[in-house]
Motif scaffolding. Structure first.
Motif, PDB file in Angstrom:
ATOM      1  N   ILE A   1      -6.906   8.975  -2.168  1.00  0.00           N
ATOM      2  CA  ILE A   1      -5.889   8.253  -2.942  1.00  0.00           C
ATOM      3  C   ILE A   1      -5.723   6.821  -2.418  1.00  0.00           C
ATOM      4  O   ILE A   1      -4.769   6.131  -2.765  1.00  0.00           O
ATOM      5  CB  ILE A   1      -4.530   8.980  -2.974  1.00  0.00           C
ATOM      6  N   GLY A   2      -6.683   6.376  -1.604  1.00  0.00           N
ATOM      7  CA  GLY A   2      -6.751   4.971  -1.201  1.00  0.00           C
ATOM      8  C   GLY A   2      -5.493   4.454  -0.557  1.00  0.00           C
ATOM      9  O   GLY A   2      -5.033   3.352  -0.860  1.00  0.00           O
ATOM     10  N   SER A   3      -4.915   5.216   0.351  1.00  0.00           N
ATOM     11  CA  SER A   3      -3.552   4.923   0.786  1.00  0.00           C
ATOM     12  C   SER A   3      -3.417   4.364   2.193  1.00  0.00           C
ATOM     13  O   SER A   3      -2.359   3.869   2.552  1.00  0.00           O
ATOM     14  CB  SER A   3      -2.731   6.217   0.723  1.00  0.00           C
ATOM     15  N   GLY A   4      -4.464   4.430   3.019  1.00  0.00           N
ATOM     16  CA  GLY A   4      -4.294   4.098   4.430  1.00  0.00           C
ATOM     17  C   GLY A   4      -3.811   2.680   4.672  1.00  0.00           C
ATOM     18  O   GLY A   4      -2.807   2.452   5.347  1.00  0.00           O
ATOM     19  N   THR A   5      -4.524   1.692   4.134  1.00  0.00           N
ATOM     20  CA  THR A   5      -4.140   0.297   4.349  1.00  0.00           C
ATOM     21  C   THR A   5      -2.840  -0.019   3.627  1.00  0.00           C
ATOM     22  O   THR A   5      -1.997  -0.767   4.142  1.00  0.00           O
ATOM     23  CB  THR A   5      -5.266  -0.636   3.880  1.00  0.00           C
ATOM     24  N   LYS A   6      -2.664   0.518   2.436  1.00  0.00           N
ATOM     25  CA  LYS A   6      -1.406   0.337   1.697  1.00  0.00           C
ATOM     26  C   LYS A   6      -0.221   0.779   2.559  1.00  0.00           C
ATOM     27  O   LYS A   6       0.766   0.050   2.710  1.00  0.00           O
ATOM     28  CB  LYS A   6      -1.443   1.160   0.414  1.00  0.00           C
TER      29      LYS A   6
END
Length: 753
Positions: A276-281
């Motif tokens: 869900i592409g969340s780490g940097t966010k």
């Protein structure tokens, strides 16, 4: 204020520059063990909403980030020989190295001291000489490790393997590949992050990883393997490596995020799966929140407490979504038999945060295609005409569903809800109004509260029953009303409370034993539910024969009352459930031990009821799919028991969870039991009813369209609004036929203000 930030990744750098921007007097140092350009991975992903947050926090860094983005609007799913396209998603990719360079330049411009290739050899010195230490040193945080007794970290290392590669292929959309090889299934997450570069993440199960020999492969061998496997997709482009070693994803939680003057940030505090592409966010939003709290509070302890109180619930919510998404990718093999449209919809809604309505707003044409597919399947399954050439397909929740001769006109179920308002098992006008109003409210199926097969099988003195002939007559009055005045069908849930019986009504003290008038209890084993509960007697053969007879007599009375369906209650720690769970079944005879033995008596009762229940009428079974406690029901047990029920003639499984043992720790949240329904439906290959914090018609449409369940049961929503289904229809522009006395409401528009 002197601030030492340990870790020069996005979290540490962004915090440092924001903190310096807000108060230039702060003395801020970032210490990073690696070189400035040394980073793992290729690209990072931002949603449009995340970018808006960055714009408000620091305009110069936002402007540089924005100028470096590769934007896309579409998601492409390669599956079953098709490429399915969903539009309107609004995401952007960015080189991780470029992001670090932007943040480093902005931090230096503001006066932050950056020290690279320097190890914090003695974290204690930093703690002693700084007013605030920000531990932004990643998943393997040394600061967190040093203070583990204060932070109480929990790290769950997941079973799948993944490798983070790059490629020169310029993807023009976020792209998913699902590639079957001779070694197993590989999943690919790919997206462009600059004009000539893309991220290419490959994931697989452990057994696939080993069969392919990738456990013995270096980076060069890994790249060569996938260049060959995906040659037709890469079209001559190369795969790139950058510390591209195989990993297992670690999900990091911490009981506390601060200890004294130390605070965790980004991956040191939490991780959420890359799907869900969340780490940097999460890392950048952590930094914004921490800087805001430092500005709003005079003291560091107060600021850190406020930061954790504000930020932790938001992160936990996203981590729950990421966990569901992670499980989808860990079990993708489960979905490979789905129709390509259903597979794609399941993929897009895998986190349970994206809904049918959300996708409809982004891409109406795609969702219309999904709806048409669901309607076509429903028409074939039910034998009822659904699809009309001159009309839009109905929302998935308003498609019919057949169980034997019973055809439900929609997928909404009024879940069983104990009312504790009967007298010696006999219901009255309360139940007529309660169930009748919800039938008028438009649900396809209404299921009675837990209805007990004997006086000794009640939970409380106020529980409903079918153990006397006058009970059947009272129920007949309700059933006749539902049949005559609504289009709903009505089922009865038959049960025996077992060790959870002889307790007070809910509002008098739920699960608390009666102080007077209690009756003896039975269970699989002589284990009280609570320490203060009555100790039940472990059932012997005579007890089993009597209880089976009670179920049979109740089933006969249910048929006399005219019910359309029987649901056998084998969940929530009641009598039949107590045989199924290893936490409550400690027997050493033929009814204890492996799941086949533990299911022996519940199946005996099911078979006896099925034998007297009309062959054209369906039977449901409600189960607790997990105990949410160590030593409880396993996934293998769950699939096995549901398979047994299917083979014995169960038409649908009502998949609930927990409440079998007071030590259980449910993982509550929106739709928190839906993945269990999906597991049962796809692995045990039996229709299911989903239940558990289903909150909206968007949830119901999403569950049905994705194939996570065949029906959706709602309890509290129907207590709050008996006409929930009709209101859902009105909001979606779907015409439901109203009862004649209510026809005037068909053109009514509710105005709240």
């Amino acid at each position: 204020m002197k601030i030492t930030c340990v870790g020069g990744g996005p979290a540490g750098l962004y915090f440092a520059l924001l903190a310096k921007q807000r108060d230039p007097r702060r003395d801020i140092v970032v210490v990073e063990r690696n070189r400035p350009d040394d980073t793992f991975g290729f690209g990072v992903v931002f949603s449009d909403a995340t970018l808006d947050n960055l714009a408000d926090a620091d305009r110069p860094s936002y402007g540089a980030i924005r100028a470096s983005l590769a934007h896309w609007d579409e998601l492409h799913t390669h599956f079953g020989g098709r490429v399915l396209v969903s539009r309107g998603h609004g995401f952007s990719g960015l080189s991780r190295q470029r992001l670090l360079a932007i943040l480093q330049d902005r931090a230096r411009e503001l006066g932050v001291v950056l020290r690279f290739e320097e190890e914090v050899s003695d974290p204690g010195e930093a703690l002693a000489t700084s007013d605030l230490v920000v531990a932004a040193d990643g998943v393997n945080s040394r600061i967190r490790e040093r203070l583990a007794d204060r932070f109480e970290p929990r790290i769950d290392v997941r079973p799948n393997r993944f490798v983070w590669l790059g490629t020169t292929f310029p993807f023009d959309a976020f792209t998913f590949y699902f590639e079957e090889s001779r070694h197993g299934l590989f999943r690919v997450h790919a997206y462009r992050y600059q004009p000539d570069r893309s991220t290419f993440i490959v994931e697989c199960r452990e057994d696939t990883f080993r069969r392919a020999g990738l456990d013995r492969a270096g980076e060069d061998e890994t790249v060569a393997y996938f260049e060959e496997l995906f040659a037709d997709k890469l079209r001559g482009h190369r795969l790139l490596k950058n510390r591209s070693v195989w990993r297992s994803f670690p999900t990091v939680h911490n009981e506390r995020w601060s200890a004294g003057n130390v605070v965790l940030l980004g991956d040191a505090a939490h991780t959420a799966h890359f799907s869900i592409g969340s780490g940097t966010k999460l890392a950048l939003e952590d930094a914004i929140a921490l800087v805001d709290c430092l500005g709003a509070h005079a003291g560091v302890p107060e600021a850190l407490a406020a930061y954790e109180a504000e930020r932790k619930p938001k992160v936990l919510a996203l981590q729950r979504a990421a966990q569901v998404s992670l499980l989808w990718f860990e079990n993708t093999e489960r979905y490979m038999a789905l129709h390509p449209l259903e597979f794609t919809f399941s993929l897009l809604t895998r986190s349970l945060r994206v809904t049918h309505e959300g996708l409809k707003a982004r891409d109406p044409a795609f969702v219309r295609e999904i709806d048409a597919h669901v309607a076509s399947k429903a028409e074939a399954q039910s034998g009822v005409r659904v699809v009309s050439a001159d009309a839009a397909p109905p929302p998935p929740m308003f498609t019919p569903f057949r169980l034997r001769s019973l055809v439900l006109e929609n997928r909404v179920v009024v879940s069983p809800m104990c009312q504790y308002s009967a007298e010696d098992g006999r219901i009255d006008d309360w139940h007529l109004v309660h169930l009748g109003s919800r039938a008028l409210g438009g649900a396809g199926l209404v299921i009675t509260e837990m209805t007990d097969v004997s006086a000794a099988g009640r939970i409380t003195p106020g529980c409903a029953g079918l153990y006397r002939q006058d009970h059947a007559a009272a129920w007949r009055r309700v059933v006749d009303f539902v049949h005559a005045r609504s289009r709903a069908r009505i089922g009865v849930q038959l049960a025996h409370a077992g060790r959870k019986g002889a307790t007070k009504r809910m509002w008098e003290g739920m699960d608390r034993p009666l102080e007077r008038g209690a009756w003896p209890l039975l269970s699989a084993s002589a284990i009280p539910y609570l320490p203060e509960s009555q100790v039940p007697r472990a059932m012997d053969r005579a007890d089993m024969d009597q209880v089976t007879s009670d179920f049979v007599q109740a089933a006969r009375r249910a048929d006399e009352a005219g019910f359309d369906l029987i649901e056998l209650h084998c969940a929530h720690g009641y009598l039949l459930s107590s045989f199924i769970s290893p936490l409550t079944n400690r027997r050493t005879d033929e009814h204890g031990g492996p799941i086949e033995n533990r299911m022996r008596y519940p199946l005996e009762v099911f078979d006896a009821v099925r034998a007297v229940w009309p062959a054209d009428k369906p039977m449901s079974v409600r189960i607790s799919a997990t105990d949410w406690a160590p030593g409880g029901l396993t996934t293998d047990d769950l699939v096995a028991l549901c398979g047994m029920l299917r083979e014995h003639g169960a038409d649908i499984i009502h998949v609930s969870a927990g409440q079998t043992d007071p030590s259980s720790k449910p993982e509550h949240g929106r739709l928190f039991q839906t993945p269990l329904s999906e597991l049962v439906r796809l692995e045990a290959k039996v229709p299911t009813i989903a239940v558990g914090n289903i909150q909206s018609y968007a949830d119901v449409n999403s569950i049905i369209a994705a194939g996570r369940a065949d029906l959706c049961a709602l309890a509290r929503a129907h207590l709050y609004d008996p006409y929930w289904t009709r209101h859902a229809a009105a909001e979606q522009g779907f015409a439901m036929e109203w009862p004649d006395p209510y026809r005037s409401v068909e053109r009514y528009t509710l105005r709240m203000r």
